[in-house]
Design a protein around this motif. Structure first.
Motif, PDB file in Angstrom:
ATOM      1  N   VAL A 164      17.583  27.658  40.337  1.00 20.36           N
ATOM      2  CA  VAL A 164      16.952  28.812  40.991  1.00 20.36           C
ATOM      3  C   VAL A 164      15.568  28.412  41.471  1.00 20.36           C
ATOM      4  CG1 VAL A 164      16.221  31.207  40.714  1.00 20.36           C
ATOM      5  CG2 VAL A 164      18.187  30.345  39.427  1.00 20.36           C
TER       6      VAL A 164
ATOM      7  N   ARG B  89      12.219  29.860  43.916  1.00 13.29           N
ATOM      8  CA  ARG B  89      11.627  31.027  44.552  1.00 13.29           C
ATOM      9  C   ARG B  89      10.508  30.587  45.472  1.00 13.29           C
ATOM     10  NH1 ARG B  89      11.799  36.125  41.578  1.00 13.29           N
ATOM     11  NH2 ARG B  89       9.701  36.502  42.350  1.00 13.29           N
TER      12      ARG B  89
ATOM     13  N   ASP C 134       5.652  37.316  44.636  1.00  8.87           N
ATOM     14  CA  ASP C 134       4.596  37.217  43.630  1.00  8.87           C
ATOM     15  C   ASP C 134       5.264  37.013  42.278  1.00  8.87           C
ATOM     16  OD1 ASP C 134       1.762  39.361  42.682  1.00  8.87           O
ATOM     17  OD2 ASP C 134       2.415  37.382  42.020  1.00  8.87           O
ATOM     18  N   ASP C 135       5.236  35.806  41.775  1.00  8.95           N
ATOM     19  CA  ASP C 135       5.889  35.523  40.493  1.00  8.95           C
ATOM     20  C   ASP C 135       5.245  36.304  39.363  1.00  8.95           C
ATOM     21  OD1 ASP C 135       6.845  32.003  40.838  1.00  8.95           O
ATOM     22  OD2 ASP C 135       7.795  33.874  41.460  1.00  8.95           O
ATOM     23  N   LEU C 136       3.958  36.581  39.469  1.00 10.11           N
ATOM     24  CA  LEU C 136       3.256  37.249  38.376  1.00 10.11           C
ATOM     25  C   LEU C 136       3.803  38.651  38.167  1.00 10.11           C
ATOM     26  CD1 LEU C 136       0.924  37.317  36.319  1.00 10.11           C
ATOM     27  CD2 LEU C 136      -0.552  38.134  38.149  1.00 10.11           C
ATOM     28  N   THR C 137       4.005  39.396  39.252  1.00  6.61           N
ATOM     29  CA  THR C 137       4.431  40.786  39.106  1.00  6.61           C
ATOM     30  C   THR C 137       5.927  40.964  39.321  1.00  6.61           C
ATOM     31  OG1 THR C 137       3.965  41.196  41.431  1.00  6.61           O
ATOM     32  CG2 THR C 137       2.192  41.635  39.864  1.00  6.61           C
ATOM     33  N   GLY C 138       6.604  39.932  39.872  1.00  8.08           N
ATOM     34  CA  GLY C 138       8.044  40.050  40.089  1.00  8.08           C
ATOM     35  C   GLY C 138       8.434  40.607  41.440  1.00  8.08           C
ATOM     36  N   HIS C 139       7.442  40.861  42.314  1.00 12.00           N
ATOM     37  CA  HIS C 139       7.803  41.306  43.659  1.00 12.00           C
ATOM     38  C   HIS C 139       8.547  40.174  44.350  1.00 12.00           C
ATOM     39  CE1 HIS C 139       5.915  45.240  43.916  1.00 12.00           C
ATOM     40  NE2 HIS C 139       4.953  44.758  43.189  1.00 12.00           N
TER      41      HIS C 139
ATOM     42  N   VAL D  87      14.595  34.121  47.056  1.00 12.63           N
ATOM     43  CA  VAL D  87      15.206  33.457  45.903  1.00 12.63           C
ATOM     44  C   VAL D  87      16.387  32.640  46.399  1.00 12.63           C
ATOM     45  CG1 VAL D  87      16.331  33.764  43.681  1.00 12.63           C
ATOM     46  CG2 VAL D  87      14.528  35.344  44.391  1.00 12.63           C
TER      47      VAL D  87
ATOM     48  N   GLN E 272      13.540  25.203  32.937  1.00 14.00           N
ATOM     49  CA  GLN E 272      13.435  26.655  32.859  1.00 14.00           C
ATOM     50  C   GLN E 272      14.187  27.341  33.989  1.00 14.00           C
ATOM     51  OE1 GLN E 272       9.184  27.124  33.066  1.00 14.00           O
ATOM     52  NE2 GLN E 272       8.934  26.979  30.879  1.00 14.00           N
ATOM     53  N   ASN E 273      14.550  26.611  35.002  1.00 15.71           N
ATOM     54  CA  ASN E 273      15.138  27.214  36.193  1.00 15.71           C
ATOM     55  C   ASN E 273      16.592  26.819  36.420  1.00 15.71           C
ATOM     56  OD1 ASN E 273      12.715  28.570  37.146  1.00 15.71           O
ATOM     57  ND2 ASN E 273      11.920  26.504  37.452  1.00 15.71           N
TER      58      ASN E 273
ATOM     59  N   LEU F 130      20.558  27.389  35.284  1.00 18.98           N
ATOM     60  CA  LEU F 130      21.508  28.266  34.613  1.00 18.98           C
ATOM     61  C   LEU F 130      22.901  27.661  34.750  1.00 18.98           C
ATOM     62  CD1 LEU F 130      20.192  31.534  36.274  1.00 18.98           C
ATOM     63  CD2 LEU F 130      19.768  30.858  33.917  1.00 18.98           C
TER      64      LEU F 130
ATOM     65  N   VAL G 258      26.806  34.615  34.905  1.00 20.54           N
ATOM     66  CA  VAL G 258      25.683  33.684  34.806  1.00 20.54           C
ATOM     67  C   VAL G 258      25.254  33.561  33.353  1.00 20.54           C
ATOM     68  CG1 VAL G 258      23.355  33.175  35.624  1.00 20.54           C
ATOM     69  CG2 VAL G 258      24.947  34.400  37.098  1.00 20.54           C
TER      70      VAL G 258
ATOM     71  N   ARG H  37      22.532  31.706  30.411  1.00 21.72           N
ATOM     72  CA  ARG H  37      21.359  30.916  30.067  1.00 21.72           C
ATOM     73  C   ARG H  37      21.783  29.880  29.029  1.00 21.72           C
ATOM     74  NH1 ARG H  37      16.881  34.098  31.509  1.00 21.72           N
ATOM     75  NH2 ARG H  37      17.390  36.303  31.760  1.00 21.72           N
TER      76      ARG H  37
ATOM     77  N   ALA I  58      23.846  36.079  30.771  1.00 24.14           N
ATOM     78  CA  ALA I  58      22.678  36.832  31.189  1.00 24.14           C
ATOM     79  C   ALA I  58      23.101  38.087  31.933  1.00 24.14           C
ATOM     80  CB  ALA I  58      21.791  35.969  32.082  1.00 24.14           C
TER      81      ALA I  58
END
Lengths: 146, 140
Positions: free
Chosen positions: A30, A32, A36-41, A45, A103-104, A106, A119, A121, A144
């Motif tokens: 995966v 991206r 905005d990775d911080l807020t998930g907007h 992807v 971490q990315n 799956l 999917v 993890r 997941a």
């Protein structure tokens, strides 16, 4: 040829012979961009699925085997969904330790007929090797998406 | 409530300046690592949500994880300094992350901040955590 490489060839042959055919296993990476990775907007992807070769051998771990801690039942209005935990033996040729620890990354199991997918993890893993060379990995994968 | 989350995350991230980085712990299949706590980071996890027609509340956990205990202590001090400067910040809409827009209200939080050391002798990191209540208007 090293002992590990020799063993891995034999393991690959066995995996090819005994891998289940009712689902096809992929490694999904995966990535991206934007958003905005911080807020998930959401930005863009990208899921890149790579067929695992050889296909792994896997079996569903029963709740009684894992002490009832890893399977969850959730009810919707029409059905009960159960979170699945699989034990999967994957060749070191199909997935590297870098993939497994990423971490990315799956694991995706797809129905070859309908292309429906589930999917997973990678919850844990056990390396299997000899003389310092990797032969295969035992993965514990947990769904997941139920 | 989404705006409250986004605003608080950016308030921490933008003002800490990347040292340490801020990580939002959340379930997100498009970011497989998002649900895991990160070491050497300020981890922010939103927990309880209490909507209200007057002032809503959102419970948030802040977990400062560091491989070195003294780094964790330094970062706890940084987070405390930031949160105790004003105890509020304007709420912004981050739908377009590059140009957040004010929504006309603020979010504010408790003045009582207590960081607990989560001790685990097998862990490879040091862990300080506090919980905080964010107060905000729910209709914006």
């Amino acid at each position: 040829m090293s002992l590990a490489a020799s063993l891995k060839q034999r393991v690959n042959a066995v995996l090819n012979q005994y891998a289940p055919t009712y689902m096809t296993a992929y490694k999904r990476v995966v990535t991206r961009s934007g958003g905005d990775d911080l807020t998930g907007h959401t930005g863009t992807v990208t899921n890149t699925d790579t067929l695992l070769n050889p296909q792994p051998v896997y079996g569903r771990a029963l709740r009684r085997q894992v002490g009832g801690t890893d399977a969850e039942i959730m009810a919707t209005s029409t059905e009960s969904k159960v979170g699945q935990l699989y034990e999967m033996i994957v060749s070191a040729d199909a997935m590297s330790i870098t993939d497994i620890e990423s971490q990315n990354v799956l694991v995706v199991l797809k129905d070859p007929t309908t292309q429906e997918e589930e999917v997973y993890r990678i919850a844990d893993y056990e390396p299997m090797g000899v003389s310092g060379g990797a032969v295969a990995y035992l993965l514990y994968i947990r769904s997941a998406t139920r | 409530m989404r705006q409250t989350r986004d605003t608080f995350l950016h308030f921490l991230s933008d003002n800490l300046g990347g040292t340490p980085p801020v990580h939002n712990v959340r379930m997100d299949l498009s970011v497989p690592s998002a649900s895991e706590y990160q070491t050497n980071a300020v981890n922010v996890k939103f927990i309880d949500v209490c909507p209200s027609p007057q002032i809503g509340q959102t419970l948030v956990e802040i977990a400062v994880l560091a491989e070195q205990e003294l780094d964790a202590l330094t970062w706890v001090k940084s987070v405390f300094n930031l949160l105790s400067t004003n105890y509020q910040t304007p709420k912004l809409d981050y739908t377009n992350p590059s140009s957040p827009t004010p929504v006309g209200s603020n979010i504010y939080w408790d003045t009582n901040l207590k960081f607990r050391a989560i001790s685990d002798h097998d862990a490879l990191y040091y862990d300080y955590r506090c919980t905080l209540t964010l107060f905000h208007r729910v209709n914006s």
